[in-house]
Design a protein around this motif. Structure first.
Motif: not given
Length: 124
Positions: A11-18, A21-29, A88-90
């Motif tokens: 979780l802390h690493e996700w926050v650091a990526l900002g 990472l959210v955009a990547l997850a949405l685009l992949v899905l 994050a993607l999973i």
């Protein structure tokens, strides 16, 4: 398996990526499976209509196999960024497909040409 996965989430690493990472997850899905299924739908148009293809295209969640392969890659790669992104993607896939399953199944069952209520077993 999903409980263990939840414990291992960085979780802390996700926050650091900002936001990237959210955009990547949405685009992949949105771009991983639905467009491919829609393009391929012409090959099965005699048995599935476009509504069926959209439904099938959306429900292609990343799951146990993806967790396994991400963990395997993490154990062999020197950079933990791959695990951070893959987890994050999973996680996004599990959450978005889980939350959308009931409403989209109800919507799908109301569409003309869908299986009659009670015979599709979509709520199980």
């Amino acid at each position: 398996m999903f409980v263990i996965f939840g414990i291992a989430l960085p979780l802390h690493e996700w926050v650091a990526l900002g936001w990237p990472l959210v955009a990547l997850a949405l685009l992949v899905l949105l771009l991983r499976r639905p467009p491919v299924v829609m393009v391929m739908s012409s090959t099965w148009r005699h048995s599935l209509n476009s509504h069926d293809s959209l439904y099938l295209g959306w429900f292609g969640p990343l799951g146990i196999a993806a967790i396994y392969y991400a963990a395997l890659a993490y154990s062999h790669l020197p950079d933990p960024l791959y695990w951070h992104a893959a987890s994050a993607l999973i996680f996004a896939s599990i959450m978005i497909h889980g939350v959308s399953a009931a409403p989209l199944s109800r919507l799908y069952s109301r569409h003309p040409g869908a299986a009659p209520q009670g015979s599709a077993h979509l709520d199980e």
